[in-house]
Design a protein around this motif. Sequence first.
Motif, PDB file in Angstrom:
ATOM      1  N   GLY A   1      65.368  67.584 -14.673  1.00 16.77           N
ATOM      2  CA  GLY A   1      66.390  68.614 -14.562  1.00 16.77           C
ATOM      3  C   GLY A   1      67.786  68.078 -14.838  1.00 16.77           C
ATOM      4  N   ARG A   2      68.064  66.887 -14.296  1.00 22.06           N
ATOM      5  CA  ARG A   2      69.398  66.313 -14.510  1.00 22.06           C
ATOM      6  C   ARG A   2      69.606  65.924 -15.966  1.00 22.06           C
ATOM      7  N   LEU A   3      68.523  65.441 -16.584  1.00 21.96           N
ATOM      8  CA  LEU A   3      68.608  65.060 -17.996  1.00 21.96           C
ATOM      9  C   LEU A   3      68.943  66.275 -18.854  1.00 21.96           C
ATOM     10  N   VAL A   4      68.285  67.398 -18.556  1.00 26.80           N
ATOM     11  CA  VAL A   4      68.540  68.616 -19.318  1.00 26.80           C
ATOM     12  C   VAL A   4      69.978  69.082 -19.105  1.00 26.80           C
ATOM     13  N   ARG A   5      70.424  69.061 -17.854  1.00 28.39           N
ATOM     14  CA  ARG A   5      71.780  69.532 -17.568  1.00 28.39           C
ATOM     15  C   ARG A   5      72.821  68.687 -18.302  1.00 28.39           C
ATOM     16  N   LEU A   6      72.627  67.379 -18.250  1.00 30.67           N
ATOM     17  CA  LEU A   6      73.594  66.496 -18.882  1.00 30.67           C
ATOM     18  C   LEU A   6      73.630  66.720 -20.390  1.00 30.67           C
ATOM     19  N   SER A   7      72.439  66.808 -21.017  1.00 28.90           N
ATOM     20  CA  SER A   7      72.471  66.982 -22.476  1.00 28.90           C
ATOM     21  C   SER A   7      73.037  68.339 -22.838  1.00 28.90           C
ATOM     22  N   GLN A   8      72.789  69.329 -21.984  1.00 28.44           N
ATOM     23  CA  GLN A   8      73.340  70.650 -22.266  1.00 28.44           C
ATOM     24  C   GLN A   8      74.872  70.621 -22.202  1.00 28.44           C
ATOM     25  N   ALA A   9      75.384  69.894 -21.214  1.00 33.08           N
ATOM     26  CA  ALA A   9      76.837  69.799 -21.091  1.00 33.08           C
ATOM     27  C   ALA A   9      77.439  69.090 -22.298  1.00 33.08           C
ATOM     28  N   LEU A  10      76.695  68.099 -22.814  1.00 38.71           N
ATOM     29  CA  LEU A  10      77.243  67.317 -23.916  1.00 38.71           C
ATOM     30  C   LEU A  10      77.103  68.014 -25.264  1.00 38.71           C
TER      31      LEU A  10
END
Lengths: 165, 419
Positions: free
Chosen positions: B74-83
Amino acid sequence: MEPASRHPWLVRAENLGRGLENALLIVLFGGLSTLAFAQIVLRNVFSIGLPWADGIIRLAVLWLAVVAAIAASRDGKHIAINLAERLLPDRLRRPVEALMDLFTAAVAALLAWHSWSFVRDSRAFEDVLLGTWPAWIFQSILPIGFALVCYRYVLRFVAQLRAGR
Amino acid sequence: MIIAIGLLLVVLALLGAPLFAVIAASAMSGFSREGIDLSVMAIEFFGIAETPVLVAIPLFTFAGFLLSEGGAPGRLVRLSQALLGWLPGGLAMISLAACALFTAFTGASGVTIVALGALLFPALVQAGYSERFSLGLVTASGSLGLLFAPSLPLILYGVVAEAPIDDLFIAGILPGMLMLVLLSLYGYWLNRKSRAAREAGSVREVLAAIREARWELPLPIVVLGGIYSGYFAVSEAAAVTVFYVAIVEFVILREVPWRSAARIVRDSMVLVGAIVFILGMSLASTNYLIDVGVPQRMFEIISEHVSGPGMFLAALLVFLLVLGAILDIFSAIVLVVPLVLPVALQFGIHPIHLGIVFLAAMELGYLTPPVGLNLFISSYRFERDIVSVYWATLPFLLVLMLCVVIIAYVPELSLFLLG
């Protein structure tokens, strides 16, 4: 699919076996990862090398893999091509699976028998590992492991026959 | 007689007999024909204990299982989405990049589709991508990243081919990037006019996502940096990864309760046991096949019909595509590499390049109907019938095929970074 469901003592043996597998897996995995990590810390921080550690780790990997393969036999998780499972008609599936279990049990029995003779020879020749340890102690996991895999597939075969009746 | 036994064993394998048993049976029937005592099987199997880098396999497998257990996906997805969320086709790109990174760390066990795909598929559909595109994308992403360190198939190829694993890790970078870039371009091109939502980039969201993922972020840097810089050997990096991930998940974040440890060890080691069991048996069968000169005879037969490395590669690709559709990547590496490698060497193909081509082609096998593993996992996980998964994945499969052809015919892509 639980072959032992009818006999309380077999159920107990199953639970005991599973617990033993888990305990061994944890001890072996925990031991080898701790040793591997300790080795790095000792080398980089204290400049101490453990010359015997690599040999032990490699043996632990072998033991771990064999115990895990016994567990995989219990869980039915050995790698196979599951083509037939998807293509065969329902009424053929069970007899085919029973046949495959029987074949696997037979192969495992042969492997167990010949590893036993390998261990016996190694004991007779007094082979050593890790310096002075008798090699047969480490090798004995092979006949034990193959025998248990064989036992597992015999159980599966029997369970298939029973369910098919 | 030999042919009859061979055919029988192939039929048994296709009917679903465990591959270790099939391989062991074939080796034993070979050895006994040569009059060799069958305790050779145990001797060869014990060779597992003389294979140095093998320890990396249980270590990385456990770390991968543990990572997918907690909130890291979940954190990986959130971070890549933000970037990347502000780019056109951005979410598609995110899915590809996140899945590739995740697969590299968790091996090729289908866990990516279950752990990440389950988050990404609804997100993609919600953002306005068509369901078919989204389904194809998450299915295809499930095995992307096999070429990046520290993926299990790369390590296993190094073990089997006795090739330096650090070199394989470096060689996989550009070909892996090629797959990512071409798939991203396809996603971009297909959705260039669509209304698929773009998230406005916000510095605050990026910072928040980084903060949330601060414990996982150092992991790729430590592991990959350590390996690529030569500071860690592969097995050392694996041990560091296990300790790092265990401390983060069990002690710092406490996302995974201690009592799950036994189950995670068992689940991950069962996969390891299954792989190593096949490896042990094939150590024996390979030795038999080399003893009786099979690779040499293969080379003679092949060179009658095939002239030069170009044609050999073409034949190899066709062979691997068919192989990948029926055999999983681990068994294929262990069984086929020892036979193909000597032949490829005689055609002047670099062993590292061969490894990258082999894995890239086998990666397609995950997506090839009728039995590609990802297709089934996806159909099961997203509750779509298998035929619509075939159709949804087909365009991605074609793009990846193009990548594999490029990887095969441009060896520099694999070898350039090695100097």
